[in-house]
Design an enzyme around this catalytic site. Sequence first.
Site, PDB file in Angstrom:
ATOM      1  N   GLU A 275       0.821  -1.095  -0.183  1.00 19.34           N
ATOM      2  CA  GLU A 275      -0.023  -0.033   0.042  1.00 19.34           C
ATOM      3  C   GLU A 275       0.957   1.171  -0.093  1.00 19.34           C
ATOM      4  O   GLU A 275       0.548   2.150  -0.590  1.00 19.34           O
ATOM      5  CB  GLU A 275      -0.857   0.234   1.095  1.00 19.34           C
ATOM      6  CG  GLU A 275      -1.813  -0.998   1.300  1.00 19.34           C
ATOM      7  CD  GLU A 275      -1.275  -2.427   1.911  1.00 19.34           C
ATOM      8  OE1 GLU A 275      -0.176  -2.294   2.252  1.00 19.34           O
ATOM      9  OE2 GLU A 275      -1.876  -3.523   2.116  1.00 19.34           O
TER      10      GLU A 275
ATOM     11  N   ARG B  91      -0.401 -13.802   0.248  1.00 19.58           N
ATOM     12  CA  ARG B  91       0.771 -13.850   0.745  1.00 19.58           C
ATOM     13  C   ARG B  91       0.439 -15.234   1.751  1.00 19.58           C
ATOM     14  O   ARG B  91       0.255 -14.949   3.078  1.00 19.58           O
ATOM     15  CB  ARG B  91       1.261 -12.787   1.774  1.00 19.58           C
ATOM     16  CG  ARG B  91       1.333 -11.411   0.981  1.00 19.58           C
ATOM     17  CD  ARG B  91       2.791 -11.702   0.010  1.00 19.58           C
ATOM     18  NE  ARG B  91       2.875 -10.384  -0.755  1.00 19.58           N
ATOM     19  CZ  ARG B  91       2.667 -10.102  -1.811  1.00 19.58           C
ATOM     20  NH1 ARG B  91       1.897 -10.783  -2.526  1.00 19.58           N
ATOM     21  NH2 ARG B  91       2.865  -8.833  -2.406  1.00 19.58           N
TER      22      ARG B  91
ATOM     23  N   LYS C 175      -4.630  -9.370 -13.926  1.00 21.39           N
ATOM     24  CA  LYS C 175      -3.259  -9.379 -14.177  1.00 21.39           C
ATOM     25  C   LYS C 175      -2.624 -10.772 -15.029  1.00 21.39           C
ATOM     26  O   LYS C 175      -2.536 -11.390 -14.476  1.00 21.39           O
ATOM     27  CB  LYS C 175      -2.535  -8.676 -13.223  1.00 21.39           C
ATOM     28  CG  LYS C 175      -2.749  -7.335 -12.682  1.00 21.39           C
ATOM     29  CD  LYS C 175      -2.011  -7.109 -11.272  1.00 21.39           C
ATOM     30  CE  LYS C 175      -2.677  -7.697 -10.253  1.00 21.39           C
ATOM     31  NZ  LYS C 175      -2.356  -7.158  -8.843  1.00 21.39           N
TER      32      LYS C 175
ATOM     33  N   GLY D  78      -0.287  -9.110 -20.646  1.00 21.69           N
ATOM     34  CA  GLY D  78      -1.164  -7.874 -20.450  1.00 21.69           C
ATOM     35  C   GLY D  78      -2.292  -8.143 -19.392  1.00 21.69           C
ATOM     36  O   GLY D  78      -1.927  -8.481 -18.283  1.00 21.69           O
TER      37      GLY D  78
ATOM     38  N   ALA E 208       5.542  -5.009  -9.246  1.00 20.00           N
ATOM     39  CA  ALA E 208       4.849  -4.983 -10.522  1.00 20.00           C
ATOM     40  C   ALA E 208       3.314  -4.942 -10.346  1.00 20.00           C
ATOM     41  O   ALA E 208       2.525  -4.103 -10.812  1.00 20.00           O
ATOM     42  CB  ALA E 208       5.150  -5.929 -11.433  1.00 20.00           C
ATOM     43  N   GLY E 209       2.512  -5.513  -9.311  1.00 16.29           N
ATOM     44  CA  GLY E 209       1.275  -5.535  -9.203  1.00 16.29           C
ATOM     45  C   GLY E 209       0.904  -4.085  -8.586  1.00 16.29           C
ATOM     46  O   GLY E 209      -0.124  -3.644  -9.011  1.00 16.29           O
ATOM     47  N   ASP E 210       1.680  -3.590  -7.659  1.00 15.47           N
ATOM     48  CA  ASP E 210       1.306  -2.312  -7.046  1.00 15.47           C
ATOM     49  C   ASP E 210       1.608  -1.156  -8.214  1.00 15.47           C
ATOM     50  O   ASP E 210       0.730  -0.245  -8.230  1.00 15.47           O
ATOM     51  CB  ASP E 210       2.239  -1.952  -6.107  1.00 15.47           C
ATOM     52  CG  ASP E 210       2.233  -3.148  -4.868  1.00 15.47           C
ATOM     53  OD1 ASP E 210       1.233  -3.662  -4.624  1.00 15.47           O
ATOM     54  OD2 ASP E 210       3.318  -3.313  -4.045  1.00 15.47           O
TER      55      ASP E 210
ATOM     56  N   ASP F 250      11.421  -1.636  -4.674  1.00 15.19           N
ATOM     57  CA  ASP F 250       9.722  -1.998  -4.896  1.00 15.19           C
ATOM     58  C   ASP F 250       9.047  -0.843  -5.620  1.00 15.19           C
ATOM     59  O   ASP F 250       7.775  -1.252  -5.944  1.00 15.19           O
ATOM     60  CB  ASP F 250       9.201  -2.464  -3.542  1.00 15.19           C
ATOM     61  CG  ASP F 250       9.801  -3.879  -3.000  1.00 15.19           C
ATOM     62  OD1 ASP F 250      10.970  -4.364  -3.405  1.00 15.19           O
ATOM     63  OD2 ASP F 250       9.210  -4.289  -1.998  1.00 15.19           O
TER      64      ASP F 250
END
Length: 316
Positions: free
Chosen positions: A36, A170, A228, A233, A259-261, A297
């Site tokens: 976050e 996680r 995702k 893509g 990457a996800g964030d 990150d």
Amino acid sequence: KPDVVTVGEAMALFIAREAKPLADVRDFERATAGAELNVSVGLSRLGFRVGYLSALGNDSLGANLLAFMDAEGIDRSHVRIDHDYPTGFMLKAMTDDGSDPQVEYFRRGSAASRLSPADLREPDPWRQARLLHVTGISPALSNGCRELVFAMARQARAAGRLVTFDPNLRPRLWPSEAAMVDTINELAGLSDVVMPGLSEGKLLTGRADAAGIADFYLERGARQVVVKLGPDGAYYADGANRGTVPGQPVAKVVDTVGAGDGFAVGVLSALLEGLSLRDAATRGNAIGARQVQFRGDCDGLPTREQLAEAMAPPAP
Ligand code: CKP
Ligand code: MG
């Protein structure tokens, strides 16, 4: 007053400077972590006002994170300093082949794990934020954290704010897979926008593909779902439109973490600007692809100028 509010655990991060098992590494670079917090950094760099609710220990790791938040222009008036519990940290290995790096957490009993609904003493400006972003990491940290995140999501939803959610599975942080799946799907059910990765979505829904995953969450009250697909893509769906946006080619993957964030930063910023879900997914891809080319990150999260470049890479 903030445009966006997030809540979660910020951690100190030590990144190996040598491609060895963590137990053998001697040389680490100091950085910051926390899903976050990464999203807060990314949205702030794009010009949004971001409020971050968290807790840190009264220690040097906490002081370093506060200074980082200030440097990134994040409103940390709701970051409580806890005198009894420490700031959490984590170690991250270096990979030389683009695979997901080994990470190790030192966060049990951290100051952030002691967050609870008692931390919700928000003045009005916070309640007026347009968007609340939460992830599936915070509810794994403790009962208090879970209750806090659920309370914030319920309040934001009742007030008509946009609630966005990244499942961020996680398994190590959860007592069991069943607890993880149930809690995360319950939180997804309070959210307007749900953004799982493909393998996360399969595990959470039992569906076989991105379309099935999107339907699962749309049937449960989400208004927009983006799945995702990594280098392939992203798949997006709302009540009216659905489709796939292609991935962005990346010359060399340095580190997949974040990457996800980055993807979330792209989707959230685009939705706040009134763009279509398809355009939001395209921006998410562009930022995710940029982020994997950096070691930290959040080092690849772009400014406006860098975003423009990332969206229209110069011809070779
Ligand atoms: O899904 P992502 O790779 O974008 O998430 C990365 C973050 O919060 C990272 O900064 C780490 O601290 C964490 O996820 C985590 O708790 O695993
Ligand atoms: Mg993630």
